[in-house]
Design an enzyme around this catalytic site. Sequence first.
Site, short mmCIF file in Angstrom:
data_model
loop_
_atom_site.label_atom_id
_atom_site.label_comp_id
_atom_site.label_asym_id
_atom_site.label_seq_id
_atom_site.Cartn_x
_atom_site.Cartn_y
_atom_site.Cartn_z
N ARG A 22 9.55 26.71 45.23
CA ARG A 22 10.95 26.33 45.11
C ARG A 22 11.50 26.50 43.69
NH1 ARG A 22 13.39 23.47 49.41
NH2 ARG A 22 12.14 23.84 51.26
N ASP B 161 14.77 31.51 53.32
CA ASP B 161 14.26 30.27 53.91
C ASP B 161 13.37 30.62 55.10
OD1 ASP B 161 15.05 27.19 53.49
OD2 ASP B 161 14.40 27.55 55.54
O1 CP3 Z 1 10.46 28.84 46.63
C1 CP3 Z 1 11.53 29.41 46.36
O2 CP3 Z 1 12.08 29.30 45.26
C2 CP3 Z 1 12.15 30.34 47.38
C3 CP3 Z 1 13.06 29.75 48.25
C4 CP3 Z 1 12.66 28.83 49.40
C5 CP3 Z 1 13.61 27.98 50.00
N1 CP3 Z 1 13.03 27.42 51.10
C6 CP3 Z 1 14.99 27.80 49.55
C7 CP3 Z 1 15.71 26.56 49.91
C8 CP3 Z 1 11.46 28.70 50.11
C9 CP3 Z 1 10.11 29.33 49.88
C10 CP3 Z 1 11.72 27.80 51.19
C11 CP3 Z 1 10.72 27.44 52.21
C12 CP3 Z 1 11.00 26.35 53.15
N2 CP3 Z 1 12.16 26.03 53.76
C13 CP3 Z 1 9.99 25.47 53.64
C14 CP3 Z 1 8.52 25.55 53.31
C15 CP3 Z 1 8.21 24.99 51.98
C16 CP3 Z 1 8.28 23.49 51.89
O3 CP3 Z 1 9.10 23.02 51.09
O4 CP3 Z 1 7.52 22.82 52.57
C17 CP3 Z 1 10.63 24.57 54.52
C18 CP3 Z 1 9.97 23.44 55.29
C19 CP3 Z 1 12.01 24.95 54.60
C20 CP3 Z 1 13.07 24.35 55.45
C21 CP3 Z 1 14.15 23.77 54.62
N3 CP3 Z 1 15.04 24.49 53.84
C22 CP3 Z 1 14.47 22.40 54.49
C23 CP3 Z 1 13.74 21.26 55.17
C24 CP3 Z 1 15.57 22.31 53.63
C25 CP3 Z 1 16.36 21.07 53.25
C26 CP3 Z 1 15.63 20.21 52.31
C27 CP3 Z 1 15.58 20.80 50.93
O5 CP3 Z 1 14.48 21.01 50.43
O6 CP3 Z 1 16.64 21.02 50.35
C28 CP3 Z 1 15.88 23.63 53.19
C29 CP3 Z 1 16.94 24.02 52.25
C30 CP3 Z 1 16.61 24.89 51.10
N4 CP3 Z 1 15.76 25.97 51.14
C31 CP3 Z 1 17.15 24.79 49.79
C32 CP3 Z 1 16.58 25.83 49.03
C33 CP3 Z 1 16.85 26.18 47.61
C34 CP3 Z 1 18.17 23.79 49.36
C35 CP3 Z 1 19.53 24.24 49.80
C36 CP3 Z 1 20.60 24.10 48.76
O7 CP3 Z 1 20.67 24.92 47.83
O8 CP3 Z 1 21.38 23.17 48.93
#
Ligand code: CP3
Length: 345
Positions: A26, A76
């Site tokens: 992330r 994502d």
């Molecule tokens: O790692 C990186 O920098 C690359 C980007 C990346 C995102 N999501 C961007 C994101 C990666 C590798 C993911 C993977 C992801 N997404 C996972 C597996 C990794 C983990 O954290 O366990 C999961 C379970 C998700 C599903 C997801 N996406 C959730 C549950 C959420 C909301 C909660 C949260 O963490 O914000 C997201 C949103 C998300 N994905 C954001 C980002 C930067 C936040 C959105 C925003 O900018 O408002």
Amino acid sequence: MELKNDLILRAARGEAIERYPVWLMRQAGRILPEYRAVRAKLSGFKELVETPEFACEVTIQPVDLLGVDAAIIFSDILVVPEAMGLEYQMLEQKGPWFEKTIRSEEGLKYAETNFDIEDRLGYVLDAIRMTSKELDGRVPLIGFAGAPWTIFCYMVEGKGSKTFSESRKLLYTNPTLAHELLNRITDVTIQYLKAQVKAGAHMLQVFDSWAGILGTEQYAEFGLKYLDKIANALNEVPLTIFSKGAITSIPAVAKLNCNTVGLDWNMDPVKTREIIGESRTIQGNLDPCALYASHKEVENLTRNMLDSFTSKRHIVNLGHGVYPDIDPEKVKTFIKTVKDYELRY
Ligand code: CP3
């Protein structure tokens, strides 16, 4: 294109390295004001994910601003269920939400497999192609996908959950349906990851974020079985499997056909090394909350972790994604400590 810094690829393959490589899960995201500035110009998270120019820009930000040894494509894991037929929304402050879910055979119509990856996920592949060009070999680019079990959790539950009890319920009430859905997700995921490599990803990571909510035997049946298929289908570039929370399954994860095993912060890298030996690289695993400590303490905690390593087969990372309110300066201290550390192996 020749890579100027291929440290992480060498570490993944168990080859000689000058120092441990470091990146953060992330890393492309809300910790950086520069990310928030790009995000503020857009309608929301999905527009960022679906517009290759913007996805490329925020993927490269941590390379320029933090000095990490790898970029991870900004996207994502939920783009896969969407391509299969379940559209998602990313609700502000709440997280993902799916209008439809799959809880019966009828729902399988929202789990298509027979489509062209370029057609439905071309925006991710375009972002990879663009980023790979823009990076110009500075650091490797990591592609990724969710593991079948974790994607299954979202397709059945339709949103985030602490227990994913609807998803786990299905394993007891209709295991045949569960296996059918997991198989379909696996097929699409393999095609998707292969397409990412063709587009320019140098390395792949599979995130099994909800591995830890299953017991050991259920994880073997509904999780590892499908990770095994994925790992055997992908031999083009180094592969990392991150089964978060699955402590008792680490020996089994390490037997998969992968290069690197991701550890969360509850797992002990020393004990894990004793169990898995030198055949795999370990990635991780500083507690993401350690970055709330003072700079001096971040340095000490990071160095303690590095001191405990007994092998060159490590890729340094946190034990899960960096939290959004972490001060980027603390991240820099973490990275600097790793880069300054003198290797003993
Ligand atoms: O790692 C990186 O920098 C690359 C980007 C990346 C995102 N999501 C961007 C994101 C990666 C590798 C993911 C993977 C992801 N997404 C996972 C597996 C990794 C983990 O954290 O366990 C999961 C379970 C998700 C599903 C997801 N996406 C959730 C549950 C959420 C909301 C909660 C949260 O963490 O914000 C997201 C949103 C998300 N994905 C954001 C980002 C930067 C936040 C959105 C925003 O900018 O408002």
